[in-house]
Design a protein around this motif. Structure first.
Motif, PDB file in Angstrom:
ATOM      1  N   ARG A 304       0.811  -1.275   0.073  1.00 25.42           N
ATOM      2  CA  ARG A 304       0.178  -0.063  -0.003  1.00 25.42           C
ATOM      3  C   ARG A 304       0.841   1.110  -0.116  1.00 25.42           C
ATOM      4  O   ARG A 304       1.848   1.277   0.338  1.00 25.42           O
ATOM      5  N   PRO A 305       0.316   2.350  -0.482  1.00 26.64           N
ATOM      6  CA  PRO A 305       1.056   3.753  -0.456  1.00 26.64           C
ATOM      7  C   PRO A 305       1.601   4.090   0.922  1.00 26.64           C
ATOM      8  O   PRO A 305       0.734   4.105   1.890  1.00 26.64           O
ATOM      9  N   HIS A 306       2.662   4.661   1.052  1.00 26.38           N
ATOM     10  CA  HIS A 306       3.064   5.368   2.521  1.00 26.38           C
ATOM     11  C   HIS A 306       2.132   6.609   2.334  1.00 26.38           C
ATOM     12  O   HIS A 306       1.406   7.063   1.441  1.00 26.38           O
ATOM     13  N   ALA A 307       2.033   7.244   3.535  1.00 31.82           N
ATOM     14  CA  ALA A 307       1.010   8.235   3.837  1.00 31.82           C
ATOM     15  C   ALA A 307       1.541   9.386   2.803  1.00 31.82           C
ATOM     16  O   ALA A 307       2.681   9.640   2.569  1.00 31.82           O
ATOM     17  N   LEU A 308       0.503  10.210   2.137  1.00 36.89           N
ATOM     18  CA  LEU A 308       0.880  11.531   1.437  1.00 36.89           C
ATOM     19  C   LEU A 308      -0.161  12.503   2.053  1.00 36.89           C
ATOM     20  O   LEU A 308      -1.277  12.418   2.006  1.00 36.89           O
ATOM     21  N   ARG A 309       0.578  13.794   2.433  1.00 33.85           N
ATOM     22  CA  ARG A 309      -0.173  14.744   2.937  1.00 33.85           C
ATOM     23  C   ARG A 309      -0.280  15.937   1.873  1.00 33.85           C
ATOM     24  O   ARG A 309       0.492  16.207   1.060  1.00 33.85           O
ATOM     25  N   ILE A 310      -1.489  16.589   2.189  1.00 39.64           N
ATOM     26  CA  ILE A 310      -1.804  17.805   1.238  1.00 39.64           C
ATOM     27  C   ILE A 310      -1.912  18.966   2.111  1.00 39.64           C
ATOM     28  O   ILE A 310      -2.855  18.973   2.994  1.00 39.64           O
ATOM     29  N   THR A 311      -1.269  19.763   2.070  1.00 36.39           N
ATOM     30  CA  THR A 311      -1.150  21.058   3.013  1.00 36.39           C
ATOM     31  C   THR A 311      -1.365  22.357   2.064  1.00 36.39           C
ATOM     32  O   THR A 311      -1.145  22.347   0.882  1.00 36.39           O
ATOM     33  N   ALA A 312      -1.616  23.582   2.600  1.00 35.18           N
ATOM     34  CA  ALA A 312      -1.828  24.639   1.871  1.00 35.18           C
ATOM     35  C   ALA A 312      -1.333  25.849   2.770  1.00 35.18           C
ATOM     36  O   ALA A 312      -1.403  25.803   4.144  1.00 35.18           O
ATOM     37  N   GLN A 313      -0.922  26.919   2.363  1.00 34.14           N
ATOM     38  CA  GLN A 313      -0.388  28.166   2.911  1.00 34.14           C
ATOM     39  C   GLN A 313      -0.381  29.127   1.975  1.00 34.14           C
ATOM     40  O   GLN A 313      -0.355  28.981   0.680  1.00 34.14           O
ATOM     41  N   GLY A 314      -0.229  30.432   2.517  1.00 37.46           N
ATOM     42  CA  GLY A 314      -0.401  31.636   1.659  1.00 37.46           C
ATOM     43  C   GLY A 314      -1.430  32.474   1.922  1.00 37.46           C
ATOM     44  O   GLY A 314      -2.635  32.246   1.464  1.00 37.46           O
ATOM     45  N   GLY A 315      -1.482  33.402   2.938  1.00 36.96           N
ATOM     46  CA  GLY A 315      -2.623  34.596   3.014  1.00 36.96           C
ATOM     47  C   GLY A 315      -3.506  34.116   4.038  1.00 36.96           C
ATOM     48  O   GLY A 315      -4.413  34.850   4.340  1.00 36.96           O
ATOM     49  N   ILE A 316      -3.370  32.866   4.799  1.00 32.80           N
ATOM     50  CA  ILE A 316      -4.353  32.651   5.833  1.00 32.80           C
ATOM     51  C   ILE A 316      -4.198  33.446   7.119  1.00 32.80           C
ATOM     52  O   ILE A 316      -3.195  33.395   7.571  1.00 32.80           O
ATOM     53  N   GLY A 317      -5.534  33.910   7.581  1.00 35.55           N
ATOM     54  CA  GLY A 317      -5.393  34.844   8.727  1.00 35.55           C
ATOM     55  C   GLY A 317      -6.346  34.887   9.647  1.00 35.55           C
ATOM     56  O   GLY A 317      -6.245  35.686  10.751  1.00 35.55           O
ATOM     57  N   THR A 318      -7.486  33.952   9.361  1.00 37.52           N
ATOM     58  CA  THR A 318      -8.329  33.910  10.416  1.00 37.52           C
ATOM     59  C   THR A 318      -8.669  32.240  10.742  1.00 37.52           C
ATOM     60  O   THR A 318      -8.508  31.537  10.003  1.00 37.52           O
ATOM     61  N   ALA A 319      -9.391  32.316  12.130  1.00 39.82           N
ATOM     62  CA  ALA A 319      -9.590  30.743  12.346  1.00 39.82           C
ATOM     63  C   ALA A 319     -10.766  30.350  11.311  1.00 39.82           C
ATOM     64  O   ALA A 319     -10.692  29.228  11.136  1.00 39.82           O
ATOM     65  N   GLY A 320     -11.514  31.323  10.920  1.00 38.41           N
ATOM     66  CA  GLY A 320     -12.737  30.791   9.836  1.00 38.41           C
ATOM     67  C   GLY A 320     -11.965  30.076   8.456  1.00 38.41           C
ATOM     68  O   GLY A 320     -12.474  29.055   8.026  1.00 38.41           O
ATOM     69  N   GLU A 321     -10.889  31.041   7.945  1.00 35.74           N
ATOM     70  CA  GLU A 321     -10.265  30.360   6.979  1.00 35.74           C
ATOM     71  C   GLU A 321      -9.454  28.941   7.191  1.00 35.74           C
ATOM     72  O   GLU A 321      -9.667  28.154   6.215  1.00 35.74           O
TER      73      GLU A 321
END
Length: 620
Positions: A304-321
């Motif tokens: 089976r595949p190893h774990a692969l994460r998807i993350t994001a960044q750039g301009g995030i500024g509030t808990a709602g976002e």
């Protein structure tokens, strides 16, 4: 995959702003990323922390064999040792108000199973059961990762003392990779700023990047991308080497700190949507290639595949976002960069620069041409670096002493590369312009373009030099540059680590300006500004290649706006008026884009021989 403690990380910022962040936050389970560009700064920081920790320190001199790799290895090993010591002390501390272990659990998000177990423990009176749970809590916590970043395009060839070129493995990026690979840390290496086949291929030589027989990878590969296609292409390259990419870190092209890459108008939201819809396909495709490569190399394959994460960044500024991105796009985590510049407990910013960051308005934060790489660069107009540059220009001595040379690339006036931000280059270039016979206005504009460049090698490290008093004779003036994203304008004061983490998780709100636009709207506005500037630079006659680029840029923006129109009703993290404002601002963006694009459609017929500098590179 081990239990995820925090749903955010602190990305790399400049060469100095996160250079010691693991020393500051790793013991609390928070991961951060340090830059491996500046080994001179890294060596200074190693000597500083050896003194702090009471360790003997043998200097690694620049002229020593493989000094760049050795400096990086030594610093990472020292940091690894320090974090482990800090963490063991934290684990041994008492569960009482103000203790380190209490701070660890108070910082965790409310949704964390560990946080819930911690709260259950707090509700118990002193008993055997309470002490049993405390022991379990101690055993289940872990420190944050000491991750590192290599900017793949900063890969200068190096020379020996006689000016002879060294073998390719001594280039800046490969030496940095080797330094990380030889260290004891178990973490991730983040590759940013695009594809570098030579660097990526070099990783195959080091065992720590390969999965062991149990599928564990000691040093994981993370690639910073801005769209699905880039992830698939780069992931395939590694898979063919028998290497697994453990994370794709999607970053906004423009709404971020540091260098900015417009990527043809590819917006963050639509890119995230494609990752959401095609993640399983991505994993299956890469896993097939990966296993095939392992078979060909006569290595063990995996079921089976190893774990692969998807993350994001750039301009995030509030808990709602934060919560919307995690839930809607099914992200594993997000990156919070620029806001952490105002957290002295987490990053390194000298007092003068910190004060100016707190005072900065939207007009003080701009996308500049200061980078010698020819790539747009997020900048602070009031930084000490910008002040010093303007002063040198006024006194007729533009350009900087080039003491580090990581961005040397120009051979216009010399056989060996020099930096376009250096005094040596700018003086010669200005002489050439003045001797060229151009009209005064054209000459002035050309000179302004030359003198706009700043010495990022030195100035981006200046804040650590000032903070810790690390200046040495021969270093030159220390005038820190800083590269925040535009979202900094909505954070107006220095805050504690607790305050910032509480803000991220919705336990507090430190954004004081209620006019702050949604991160997707803010990015879109930046892209329209960028598109407008590119159009103006193409006048009066764009060539065919330039026109194609501009048409694709416009199409991507219009398709992105259409996507956001459908997304807004699903944005449930906020009151109805928040969605109404998003809708209204999106409509204004569309109107402005159509107005800007109308000038493009009214342009004269194409000139096949004309050229246009796009994003710092000339399209021919």
């Amino acid at each position: 995959m081990s239990e995820l403690l925090h749903s955010f990380h602190i990305p790399v910022m400049g060469t100095a702003f996160t250079i010691e962040s693991p020393f500051k936050v790793a013991r609390y389970g928070i991961s951060s990323v340090i830059s491996l560009v500046d080994d001179t700064l890294i060596e200074k920081m190693r000597r500083f922390y050896c003194r702090v920790m009471g360790r003997e320190c043998t200097p690694i001199r620049k002229q020593d064999h493989d000094s760049r790799a050795d400096r990086i290895t030594a610093y990472l090993n020292l940091m690894d040792e320090a974090v482990k010591e800090q963490f063991e002390k934290l684990k041994a501390s008492a569960f009482e108000m103000g203790s380190e272990i209490t701070k660890y659990f108070e910082l965790l998000p409310e949704t964390s199973p560990l946080k819930q177990l911690y709260k259950a423990m707090q509700s118990l009176k002193d008993s055997v059961e309470k002490r049993r749970i405390q022991d379990e809590l101690r055993e289940r916590i872990k420190p944050g990762a000491i991750d590192v970043n290599i900017m793949t395009k900063v890969d200068r060839h190096t020379f020996d003392g006689n000016g002879e070129p060294l073998p390719s493995e001594f280039s800046d990026a490969l030496a940095a990779l080797r330094g990380y690979a030889r260290s004891r840390v178990e973490s991730s290496i983040v590759f940013s700023a695009g594809f570098n086949g030579r660097l990526y291929g070099y990783a195959e030589q080091f065992d720590d990047f390969h999965a062991d027989e149990n599928g564990n990878i000691k040093k994981k590969i993370v690639i910073k991308v801005n769209d699905y296609r880039s992830a698939l292409t780069q992931g395939k390259f590694f898979a063919k080497k028998g290497l697994w990419v453990s994370e794709f870190r999607l970053e906004s092209g423009l709404n971020c700190g540091g260098h900015a890459f417009a990527h043809g108008g590819a917006l963050m939201g639509p890119s995230l949507e494609e990752f959401r819809n095609r993640k399983d396909e991505l994993i299956a495709t890469l896993f097939e290639i990966y296993n095939r490569a392992l078979r060909q190399k006569k290595k063990r394959t995996f079921d089976r595949p190893h774990a692969l994460r998807i993350t994001a960044q750039g301009g995030i500024g509030t808990a709602g976002e934060q919560s919307f991105l995690l839930r809607h796009y099914r992200l594993d985590a997000t990156g919070w960069g620029t806001p952490f510049l105002l957290v002295p407990e987490a990053t390194t910013v000298d007092p003068t620069t910190l004060k100016r960051l707190c005072e900065a308005g939207r007009e003080d934060l701009f996308l500049s041409d200061v980078s010698p790489l020819g790539v747009p660069f997020n900048n602070l107009r009031t930084s000490l670096s910008e002040e010093a540059k303007r002063a040198r220009i006024r006194t007729g001595k533009p350009g900087s002493p080039c003491t580090k040379g990581y961005l040397k690339s120009n051979t216009e006036f010399s056989e060996t590369p020099i930096c376009v931000a250096s005094r040596a280059y700018q003086e010669r270039k200005i002489e050439q312009i003045l001797a060229g016979g151009s009209d005064p206005e054209s000459a002035r504009a050309a000179i302004e373009a030359v003198t706009s460049k700043s010495c990022l090698c030195t100035d981006l490290g200046g804040t650590a030099i000032l903070t810790h008093g690390l200046a040495e004779s021969g270093d030159g003036p220390c005038v820190p540059a800083i590269c925040p994203g535009p979202g900094l304008a909505y954070f107006t004061r220095a805050v504690s680590l607790r305050e910032m983490v509480d803000h991220i998780y919705g336990r507090a709100d430190i954004v004081e300006n209620r006019t702050r636009p949604n991160l997707f709207i803010s990015e879109l506005e930046m892209y329209i500004d960028y598109f407008d500037n590119e159009l103006r630079r193409s006048l009066p006659h764009p060539n065919e290649q330039t026109a194609k680029y501009l048409r694709e840029f416009e199409t991507n923006l219009l398709e992105g706006i259409a996507y956001y129109q459908e997304l807004i009703p699903r944005w449930s993290d906020g009151p109805p008026e928040y969605r109404a404002r998003m809708k209204r601002e999106l409509g204004l963006c569309r109107e402005r884009l159509l107005e800007v694009a109308s000038h493009f459609h009214d342009m004269p017929p194409l000139d096949p021989d004309a050229g246009l500098a796009i994003g710092g590179e000339t399209a021919l």
